[in-house]
Design a protein around this motif. Structure first.
Motif, short mmCIF file in Angstrom:
data_model
loop_
_atom_site.label_atom_id
_atom_site.label_comp_id
_atom_site.label_asym_id
_atom_site.label_seq_id
_atom_site.Cartn_x
_atom_site.Cartn_y
_atom_site.Cartn_z
N PRO A 185 -4.06 2.08 6.28
CA PRO A 185 -4.71 2.76 5.15
C PRO A 185 -4.05 4.09 4.83
O PRO A 185 -3.47 4.73 5.71
N LEU A 186 -4.17 4.48 3.56
CA LEU A 186 -3.68 5.78 3.10
C LEU A 186 -4.87 6.65 2.72
O LEU A 186 -5.85 6.16 2.18
N SER A 187 -4.75 7.95 3.05
CA SER A 187 -5.83 8.91 2.79
C SER A 187 -5.33 10.00 1.87
O SER A 187 -4.13 10.27 1.78
N ASN A 188 -6.28 10.64 1.23
CA ASN A 188 -5.97 11.73 0.31
C ASN A 188 -7.11 12.73 0.36
O ASN A 188 -8.28 12.36 0.35
N ASN A 237 -5.21 -3.53 -1.10
CA ASN A 237 -4.74 -2.19 -0.77
C ASN A 237 -5.51 -1.11 -1.51
O ASN A 237 -5.13 0.06 -1.45
N ASP A 263 -7.28 4.00 -7.33
CA ASP A 263 -6.10 3.66 -6.55
C ASP A 263 -5.18 2.82 -7.42
O ASP A 263 -5.60 1.82 -8.01
N ASN A 289 0.84 -1.19 0.00
CA ASN A 289 0.00 0.00 0.00
C ASN A 289 0.87 1.24 0.00
O ASN A 289 1.17 1.82 1.05
N ASP A 290 1.28 1.67 -1.20
CA ASP A 290 2.14 2.84 -1.33
C ASP A 290 1.52 3.92 -2.20
O ASP A 290 2.21 4.85 -2.61
N ASN A 291 0.23 3.81 -2.50
CA ASN A 291 -0.44 4.83 -3.31
C ASN A 291 -1.78 5.17 -2.67
O ASN A 291 -2.59 4.28 -2.37
N SER A 292 -1.98 6.46 -2.44
CA SER A 292 -3.24 6.90 -1.86
C SER A 292 -4.29 7.04 -2.96
O SER A 292 -3.95 7.28 -4.12
N SER A 302 -10.10 7.40 1.78
CA SER A 302 -9.16 6.47 2.41
C SER A 302 -9.35 5.10 1.78
O SER A 302 -10.47 4.70 1.45
N ASP A 303 -8.22 4.36 1.59
CA ASP A 303 -8.30 3.01 1.03
C ASP A 303 -8.37 1.98 2.15
O ASP A 303 -8.50 2.31 3.32
#
Length: 841
Positions: free
Chosen positions: A624-627, A567, A561, A531-534, A618-619
């Motif tokens: 999790p990653l958010s944007n 992810n 995503d 998980n390296d992409n928001s 958010s994923d």
């Protein structure tokens, strides 16, 4: 002979007619008187005894063409003027009249005499009608109208017309019919005047070689135009000659009646005689060569080939050699002989390898022209595994051998093939090689060892060196000696060089042989996602109706995503807490794991316009990653279908109808001003050319004003105050207006609050007064066009931290003498007054 047969025909036909006439007479004739009136009495003739009949037959045959013409009497029917026609039983049946064809005459030739028994009482005229008389062909027959003698006027041709049907008539001098018409049948007797004619002058047939006697070969036929019921038209066949006379002169015979040709002797061999020519004769008169007419035709009989000769190889052994790792190479030629017909299935050779090649390295192809067998490599051979091959080859034909024919011992041969050693390139045992790694591994990580092997291990000992052939992203390096793969950059699964999670690179292995050989290997790296992409919000722009049903009115949003499951989705959509107006006016409702709906809150109405709504996405990664993304939502009035109206779209875009009209008016005024300025310039030029200058050009103020290359001093050095052009210190009266887009470049509908004017020191300059008057007129007239209106684009605040540039002092210390400015002329007089020494200070 011709006379005898003609007499026989006449006799037979008369006998037939007499039998019919006798039956008719017995029924019709009621008294002997009528019989006596008949000159020709067929009933009496029929009562002759057998002995008398024989004598009469001989006499009739002898006098067939010498007897005088018979007399034909009309039947006993009469025409009476008072009673009309009175029939006395049945009419006589008149026997036919026979006329030989091709008669030499003399013509006209009398056939019969027709008379009525009333010709003694009254004058009678005779006539005939029918084809050959008064119908085409006309005038073949005619009759003497007084004597009743009927003649034939020309020779007759039975092949053209075999019979004629005429009617004889008897009338008085007034044309009244005195006798019933009688039917006359004239038959043309056939003569042998036509030769048999073959349908074709050349007939073609065929027969297999080695055929047994009695085998049908072909059929010939001839046609004779003469009467086929007589000997004149009966055709018989015979063979006149045969060429060549091998193996005997009479290899064939023909059925004399049907024309079928068959074999009569064995020994047909195509390899010795491939074709026979036979002359066939057809003769009529049942084949009588003395009296019959004959004709000939040619029959060509082709002896067809059968597979009675097996193929034979010219040698019992063959040899060849082939370099290793080569394909589609002919290594040996096998020659064969076959006596059968060339380029036929009986001649075409088929080669098979029956032993010595279990792996299928070789095949034998047939040369279509020479019929040779070409031993061809179809699978590479390896010198290190097989140095030579011993093949056993058998040859046969496409067609099976004929019955009773045995294959030859020369149909089998041995083939020896030697393999030549060559420098083979190194090869990678596992190609392509698959490995798995997580993306994001740092540079310098060892992934695997990708090594190659050299197949030349018997006679050559070589060293292998490695190099990189293709590395699209330049992420990898390979050790030159041992083939170890090391990363030179971080691996990224989302790179454009990664296809279906696989990154592919190609490497080269080269030996030191002479010449050097190289092989390639492919390394496929399966990158495991992290998980390296928001996620990013989709769409970026949309529209919404300002007053619609809140349950259906809204914007469907989702996210994109670059990562994959798990992810990526499902996503979480939220509104930020700041600014507070976002949650106060907008709401997000979840539709599914990947979709949500953005809409206005209940009983919240916004003015038409474009609003930027931030959304946090958010994923489902761990963590999790958010944007925080912004979606531009255009709020506009809508019609009953939920679509933005044209006026609403313009209003939402921030441009009203009045503003558009004002812009057009400004453009027109600007063009007019430019035109007036051009006219004024031309007029000034014309005045300068016609009027002499009154002052020196150096002191001409107009020239100083029109000088474009000079720049004036700072704001404090001007003779007018420009403070009126600055933004007002306060915009509270603007911010207090209702929500919406503030427009200050359109005509106001109601009086608006005036901008405060910054307090300045009164200046006596004319330019300042002019600007103040213009501003005052524009502010106080709400209907004035916006030519001089103040356009507020962005307020940056009042004042400046830097102050005026006029406050900058010279970097030099101490007093500086500026008196030299007085020597520079009138253009620097003002500057000399400001900085130079003198009483003005």
């Amino acid at each position: 002979m011709i006379l005898d047969k003609s007499a026989n025909m006449i006799r037979e036909r008369r006998s037939q007619h007499r039998s019919h006439v006798c039956a008719d007479l017995e029924e019709m004739c009621s008294d002997a008187a009528q019989l006596k009136n008949l000159i020709l009495d067929p009933c009496v003739v029929l009562k002759v005894t057998k002995e008398e009949g024989k004598v009469a037959e001989r006499k009739e045959r002898k006098e067939a063409f010498q007897a005088p013409p018979p007399v034909i009497m009309f039947s006993g029917s009469r025409l009476n003027s008072s009673k009309g026609l009175r029939r006395q039983k049945r009419d006589w049946v008149i026997p036919p009249i026979n006329v030989a064809e091709n008669s030499r005459g003399p013509f006209p030739q009398m056939l019969v005499s027709i008379r009525s028994d009333q010709d003694q009482d009254i004058s009678i005229r005779y006539s005939i009608t029918g084809v050959g008389a008064d119908q085409p062909p006309n005038e073949v027959f005619n009759i003497d109208p007084v004597l009743g003698k009927m003649f034939v006027t020309k020779p007759l041709d039975r092949e053209h017309r075999s019979s004629y049907h005429l009617r004889a008539h008897a009338v008085d001098m007034n044309g009244n019919q005195v006798e019933n018409p009688i039917d006359l049948y004239i038959f043309v007797i056939d003569m042998n005047d036509n030769r048999p004619e073959f349908k074709n002058q050349v007939y073609n047939g065929s027969v297999d070689e080695g055929s047994k006697p009695g085998t049908p070969v072909m059929h010939v036929s001839a046609f004779d135009a003469d009467d086929n019921t007589t000997a004149n038209g009966m055709v018989r066949y015979r063979i006149l000659s045969q060429m060549p006379h091998s193996p005997i002169p009479n290899m064939f015979t023909i059925n004399s009646e049907t024309g079928d040709i068959v074999t009569v002797a064995p020994g047909l061999d195509r390899e010795k005689v491939s074709q026979y020519t036979i002359i066939v004769q057809a003769t009529d008169m049942e084949g009588n060569l003395n009296f019959g007419l004959s004709n000939t035709a040619t029959a060509i009989i082709t002896v067809t080939d059968i597979n009675d000769n097996p193929p034979m190889l010219t040698s019992r052994t063959f040899s060849g050699e082939v370099p290793e790792n080569r394909v589609d190479v002919v290594v040996a030629n096998l020659t064969v002989i076959d006596a059968d017909q060339q380029h036929s299935p009986n001649w075409n050779a088929v080669y098979r390898i029956i032993s010595g090649d279990p792996s299928g390295h070789f095949t034998i192809r047939t040369d279509p022209v020479s019929n040779d067998g070409m031993v061809t490599v179809v699978k590479p051979v390896d010198f290190e595994m097989n140095r030579a091959f011993m093949l056993t080859v058998v040859v046969s034909n496409q067609a099976h051998l004929a019955s009773g024919i045995q294959s030859s011992l020369q149909s089998t041969a041995g083939v020896t093939i030697s393999v030549q050693d060559v420098n083979e390139p190194p090869y990678f045992p596992t190609n392509p090689k698959h490995i798995r790694f997580e993306e994001g591994v740092p540079a310098g990580t060892s992934l695997t060892t990708f090594s190659a092997s050299d197949p030349d291990r018997l006679q050559m000992q070589q060293t292998i060196r490695y190099s990189k052939l293709n590395d699209p992203a330049d992420w990898l390096s390979i050790n030159r000696t041992n083939g170890q793969i090391i990363t030179t950059a971080m691996l990224d699964r989302e790179s454009i060089y990664v296809k279906n999670n696989i990154y592919e690179a190609t490497f080269l292995a080269t030996d030191n042989g002479s010449p050097a050989a190289s092989g390639t290997g492919t390394l496929q790296i399966y990158l495991i996602d992290i998980n390296d992409n928001s996620p990013a919000l989709i769409p970026k722009e949309s529209q919404i109706c300002e007053r619609m049903n809140r349950n259906v009115n809204g914007v469907n949003i989702t996210a994109a995503d670059a990562d994959t499951d798990p992810n990526a989705g499902p996503f979480v959509f939220e509104l930020p807490n700041f600014p507070t107006s976002i949650r106060r006016n907008w709401t997000i409702s979840r539709i599914s794991g990947d979709y949500a709906r953005l809409g206005l809150r209940y009983q919240v109405y916004l003015e038409p316009g474009v609003y930027e709504v931030p959304v946090i996405v958010s994923d489902s990664g761990n963590p999790p990653l958010s944007n925080r993304s912004v979606i531009k939502v255009k709020v506009c009035p809508c019609d009953e279908n939920g679509d933005c109206t044209t006026l609403g779209a313009v209003a939402a875009a921030g441009l009203g109808t009045g503003a558009i009209i004002s812009i057009l008016i400004c453009i027109i005024i600007l063009l007019s001003m430019v035109l007036l300025f051009v006219v004024w310039i031309k007029r000034r030029e014309k005045e300068r050319q016609t009027k002499q200058l009154l002052i020196d050009p150096e002191d001409d103020v107009r020239d100083n004003i029109l000088k474009y290359d000079e720049e004036g001093g700072g704001e404090e050095d001007q003779d007018y105050d420009l403070s009126q052009l600055q933004q007002p210190d306060s915009l509270e009266h603007i911010m207090s207006k209702p929500p919406g887009v503030r427009r200050v470049d359109e005509r106001p509908i109601i009086p608006e609050s005036q901008y405060p004017i910054r307090a300045v020191v009164p200046h006596p300059g004319d330019i300042g007064d002019f600007i103040h008057e213009g501003l005052r007129a524009a502010d106080n007239d709400p209907t004035a066009p916006p030519y001089d209106s103040l356009l507020v684009f962005d307020y940056e605040g009042s004042g400046s931290t830097a102050g005026s540039v006029s406050s900058l002092n010279s970097s030099s210390t101490g007093d500086q003498d500026y008196d030299y400015l007085n020597d520079w002329g009138p253009r620097f007089k003002k500057l000399a007054d400001m900085y130079g020494g003198g009483d003005d200070d």
